[in-house]
Design an enzyme around this catalytic site. Sequence first.
Site, short mmCIF file in Angstrom:
data_model
loop_
_atom_site.label_atom_id
_atom_site.label_comp_id
_atom_site.label_asym_id
_atom_site.label_seq_id
_atom_site.Cartn_x
_atom_site.Cartn_y
_atom_site.Cartn_z
N THR A 258 53.34 52.33 43.24
CA THR A 258 53.93 51.07 42.76
C THR A 258 53.34 49.85 43.45
O THR A 258 53.74 48.73 43.14
CB THR A 258 55.45 51.07 42.98
N LYS A 259 52.43 50.05 44.37
CA LYS A 259 51.90 48.94 45.17
C LYS A 259 50.58 48.42 44.61
O LYS A 259 49.96 49.02 43.76
CB LYS A 259 51.73 49.37 46.63
#
Length: 184
Positions: free
Chosen positions: A132-133
């Site tokens: 998710t980064k």
Amino acid sequence: AFSFASGRMALYAILKALGIGKGDEIIIPAYTCVVVPNAIIYRGAIPVYVDIKPTTFNIDPAKIEAKITPKTKAILAQHTFGLPCDLDEIKEIAQKHDLFVIEDCAQALGAEFNGKKVGSIGDAGFYSTDHTKMISTSTGGMAITNNSELASKIQQVYDHSPFLEKSQIARILFTLIAENFLYL
């Protein structure tokens, strides 16, 4: 810098290297990912939530001192959505109360505060590289510090950390393949 299987593990290693454990309190922003308080709880410490500034979603330095007790050992300075928090105020409070400053840079890769890269200003910092980064390795994290004594202690934690089990590696690989297939 030390790589770990997740940002949570990197934070855990920093906490352990700083000697933070049972009954200690860590000041954290009220708006944060669940992995932050989990890492603190895994060490036996207690997360103490402080409200955020509604304009930045970062911890409000004006509200930190009211939460400090004799059990407080550190302030976690989370840089939310790439916006650095006010490290000058936070460091001033930390110095006044002899506290560590740990920077949460999971969402702030490349961000700067007063011309310095976030993660290099507090006592230690950590990044996450999960799926998710901004930069993803599917899973992963980094613990960083420019304090050689603390780096030596993080190295000891790192050296004694078990490698992932084959079932965990298989699950990560399956997730990586499935996400690539689904998002093509």
